[in-house]
Design an enzyme around this catalytic site. Structure first.
Site, short mmCIF file in Angstrom:
data_model
loop_
_atom_site.label_atom_id
_atom_site.label_comp_id
_atom_site.label_asym_id
_atom_site.label_seq_id
_atom_site.Cartn_x
_atom_site.Cartn_y
_atom_site.Cartn_z
N ARG A 1 0.87 -1.16 0.09
CA ARG A 1 -0.02 -0.19 -0.08
C ARG A 1 0.96 1.32 -0.01
O ARG A 1 2.12 1.21 0.38
CB ARG A 1 -0.73 0.07 1.43
CG ARG A 1 -1.83 -1.17 1.46
CD ARG A 1 -2.71 -0.91 2.66
NE ARG A 1 -3.64 -2.12 2.86
CZ ARG A 1 -3.39 -3.41 3.38
NH1 ARG A 1 -2.29 -3.60 3.94
NH2 ARG A 1 -4.52 -4.35 3.52
N LYS B 1 -2.35 -2.67 7.93
CA LYS B 1 -3.54 -2.26 8.47
C LYS B 1 -3.87 -2.75 9.79
O LYS B 1 -3.49 -4.02 9.72
CB LYS B 1 -4.76 -2.28 7.51
CG LYS B 1 -4.70 -1.52 6.26
CD LYS B 1 -6.02 -1.28 5.52
CE LYS B 1 -6.11 -0.37 4.46
NZ LYS B 1 -7.55 -0.56 3.91
N HIS C 1 -2.35 2.85 -5.91
CA HIS C 1 -3.35 1.76 -5.66
C HIS C 1 -3.64 1.07 -6.55
O HIS C 1 -3.71 -0.16 -6.45
CB HIS C 1 -4.57 2.48 -4.91
CG HIS C 1 -5.17 1.47 -3.99
ND1 HIS C 1 -4.64 0.90 -2.86
CD2 HIS C 1 -6.54 0.94 -4.10
CE1 HIS C 1 -5.59 0.15 -2.14
NE2 HIS C 1 -6.64 0.30 -3.01
N ARG D 1 -1.01 -1.60 -7.12
CA ARG D 1 -1.18 -2.69 -6.10
C ARG D 1 -2.28 -3.50 -6.82
O ARG D 1 -2.04 -4.86 -6.76
CB ARG D 1 -1.52 -2.28 -4.69
CG ARG D 1 -2.01 -3.29 -3.84
CD ARG D 1 -2.14 -2.35 -2.31
NE ARG D 1 -2.94 -2.99 -1.62
CZ ARG D 1 -2.90 -4.18 -0.78
NH1 ARG D 1 -1.55 -4.32 -0.60
NH2 ARG D 1 -3.97 -4.51 0.14
N HIS E 1 -5.09 -8.66 3.36
CA HIS E 1 -6.46 -8.60 3.52
C HIS E 1 -6.93 -9.35 4.88
O HIS E 1 -6.61 -10.58 4.85
CB HIS E 1 -7.13 -8.96 2.32
CG HIS E 1 -7.04 -8.07 0.98
ND1 HIS E 1 -7.45 -8.68 -0.11
CD2 HIS E 1 -6.58 -6.62 1.18
CE1 HIS E 1 -7.26 -7.44 -0.92
NE2 HIS E 1 -6.74 -6.51 -0.07
N TYR F 1 -10.85 -9.49 -7.09
CA TYR F 1 -9.95 -9.86 -8.11
C TYR F 1 -10.20 -10.62 -9.20
O TYR F 1 -9.91 -11.00 -10.30
CB TYR F 1 -8.59 -9.99 -7.59
CG TYR F 1 -8.13 -8.68 -6.92
CD1 TYR F 1 -7.56 -7.68 -7.68
CD2 TYR F 1 -8.00 -8.42 -5.65
CE1 TYR F 1 -6.97 -6.36 -7.20
CE2 TYR F 1 -7.41 -7.49 -5.03
CZ TYR F 1 -6.87 -6.56 -5.92
OH TYR F 1 -6.48 -5.01 -5.23
#
Length: 309
Positions: A151, A175, A240, A243, A266, A275
């Site tokens: 990220r 995150k 982004h 990514r 994630h 995706y």
């Protein structure tokens, strides 16, 4: 927190959305309006609001068009997620809100050719006898965005010693404060070695700028400028999007969804499943070539049916 504090954090949040997500101008304007209105409607303001206060706010949106209500809830969710990541608040109060039904937007896609043009341009620049520091830095940044799927926030805040020449991976604090292992290509480590010549040994950051590290906004600008230089519409690209390209092209190459989830960091595989839309051709080919029925010729089956009749 005061109303002024709310406004300042909204500004920071929108800067992040532009730099890391490549949010469109209209989206940013709508989010600003939605968040400012929410801050005014909540007695304690945005940052201090709890789940109950947000439920009361959402109840006021019942007469709005479904698309407007979904956008306002999206603005709240993204804003509070940003505050948690920035350690401004410990808990996301918007988690209590019912999630509106709706499909996730499909990510912007870069082709293999698009990515190849970006790298070819930078490779040509650093092939000079005395390449510019900015070009070496940007090449390494692209390697980590597209080659490792970082990220934008993770990239710009990498510490000085994040990449070791004898270690084919990095440990990233992503995150929610969660660590994950990120693979590094031999090429990325080679370029990192070249970049090390430009970074002071006492620097705190891998990409220093002034007293801190380079900003997400500056990274966003550099990627756009590079795209324009190779004839790619700058509106199609952002950190982004690179990514996204990392994930998309890995999936096309045969990576499974669970591995992709781990690489992207994630928490929920539902986020990774966005995706799968780009892999439809490979999935169709897989069924046509690998399914047991694929071994049967339609003409042969018709001929056999005719003989049996």
């Amino acid at each position: 927190m005061t109303r002024a504090d709310d406004r300042a954090l909204i500004d920071r949040f929108l800067e992040m959305m532009m730099a890391e997500r490549g949010a469109a101008r209209n989206t940013l304007l709508a989010y600003r309006t939605d968040l400012n209105q929410a801050a005014d409607a909540l007695p304690q303001g945005l940052v201090a609001a709890d789940g109950g206060a947000l439920q009361g706010l959402v109840a006021q949106w019942q007469d709005l068009a479904a698309s407007s209500a979904m956008r306002k809830m999206s603005a709240l969710r993204h804003f509070y997620r940003f505050l948690v990541e920035e350690r401004m608040i410990a808990h996301d109060p918007s988690e209590i809100l019912a999630r509106p039904c709706g499909r996730r937007p499909l990510p912007k896609i870069l082709s293999h050719d698009d990515v190849g043009r970006l790298f070819a341009e930078l490779d040509a620049r650093i092939a000079a006898d005395h390449p510019a520091m900015a070009d070496v830095r940007l090449l390494l940044m692209l390697e980590l965005l597209y080659g490792s799927g970082l990220r934008a926030t993770e990239l710009v805040s990498l510490p000085r010693n994040a990449i070791a020449p004898d270690r084919p991976f990095m440990i990233i604090r992503g995150k929610g404060g969660k660590d994950r292992l990120v693979p590094l290509s031999d090429r990325a480590r080679l370029i990192a070695g070249r970049w090390a010549d430009f970074v002071s040994d006492d620097a705190l950051w891998l990409f220093p700028s002034g007293k801190s590290h380079i900003s997400r906004i500056r990274l966003y600008q550099m990627v756009k400028q590079l795209a324009a230089a190779v004839g790619i519409d700058p509106q199609r690209i952002s950190p982004h999007v690179l990514r996204h390209a990392f994930a998309t092209h890995l999936l096309e190459g045969g990576a499974d969804l669970r591995a992709l989830q781990t690489l992207l960091g994630h928490a929920d595989i539902a986020t990774t499943e966005i995706y799968t839309h780009v892999d439809s051709k490979r999935l169709v080919d897989l069924v046509n070539k690998r399914h047991p029925l694929a071994r049967h010729s339609l003409k042969r089956d018709v001929d056999e049916g005719a003989r049996d009749a």
